[in-house]
Write an enzyme that holds these catalytic residues in place. Structure first.
Site, short mmCIF file in Angstrom:
data_model
loop_
_atom_site.label_atom_id
_atom_site.label_comp_id
_atom_site.label_asym_id
_atom_site.label_seq_id
_atom_site.Cartn_x
_atom_site.Cartn_y
_atom_site.Cartn_z
CB CYS A 1 21.24 -22.75 -37.20
SG CYS A 1 22.02 -21.14 -37.39
CB CYS B 1 16.11 -16.54 -37.16
SG CYS B 1 17.15 -16.83 -35.69
#
Length: 258
Positions: free
Chosen positions: A74, A183
């Site tokens: 992440c 992302c």
């Protein structure tokens, strides 16, 4: 050096499976445990303290499952919490951050685009990296709304197409020749992004680099498994159906409260 313990991977939801797929492809015999913290997605809208607390909660759970290293799949968690994780825990961590360097180094127009979450773009780590490339113009854009649409199974919806057009058009107009996906959810949008971008604009994500880094860390410090099953286990605290679909319904997904 042999080590049959699993590799732990966590993300703010299902997006980090794009990283898991690269790791599993490169290291098919390694056991992996994946945590999708979908209940708390997206991390990108949360404060730094909240992101650190969630990252520590996920780490604690993976350590209870006896993981030998942890991949923070992440961007938001990496850019906001990896330093604190490394200070607190005696286990190797691999993070993921936007691949600014290859884009800025290879850009002919000296203009690159970065699509990322707010949490990543305002982080100290991201800005420190971006400052190293002051000769490159960086057009950054917060991908508001993209992660919730992916997490709710609306990846190919009209809303998604509309949002992507609104985010990418200004970048095209600014003459970018590289788009960095900041992302781990966003690689799942590559087919749609390619339909919007002109052919000369290259898309970069970090999945392959993270997989190679994982391989190197196993080789140098942690140890490879001697087993041959490489069985992955997936846990989610919300929307198991969406996680199963993104994995092509090939693996069991366990719903767990964490």
């Amino acid at each position: 050096m042999d080590n049959n313990q699993p590799i732990g991977i966590f993300d703010s939801g299902i997006g980090g499976t794009s990283i898991w797929k690269e790791i599993h492809q490169l290291l098919p015999h390694e056991k992996t445990i994946y945590l999708a913290d979908s209940k708390n997605a997206p991390y990108g809208q949360k404060s730094k303290d909240e992101i650190i607390a969630l990252s520590m909660k996920n780490t604690d759970l993976l350590l209870k499952m006896n993981c030998k290293l942890i991949v923070v799949a992440c961007n938001t968690a990496t850019t906001n919490a990896i330093r604190e994780l490394r200070e607190k825990y005696d286990i190797p961590f691999i993070g993921i951050e936007p691949a600014i360097k290859p884009a800025a180094t290879n850009s002919k127009t000296q203009t690159i685009g970065i699509l990322a979450t707010q949490g990543t773009l305002i982080s100290e780590l991201f800005n420190k990296t971006a400052q190293q490339f002051q000769n490159t113009k960086i057009i950054d854009q917060v991908g508001h709304g993209l992660v919730p649409l992916i997490e709710s199974g609306k990846m190919n919806s009209p809303e998604m197409t509309q949002l992507l057009h609104s985010y990418l058009t200004p970048m095209i107009d600014a003459n970018i020749d590289y788009l960095v996906l900041g992302c781990s959810h966003y690689p799942y949008l590559i087919p749609q992004i390619k339909a919007i971008l002109p052919n000369h604009i290259q898309i970069i994500d970090s999945g392959e680099a993270v997989a190679k880094q994982t391989q190197n860390l196993l080789k140098e410090k942690v140890g490879f498994t001697t087993e041959k099953n490489g069985k992955p286990i997936f846990y989610t605290n919300a929307n198991p159906k969406v996680l199963m679909e993104i994995l092509g319904n090939k693996y069991d997904v366990v719903e767990k409260d964490f």
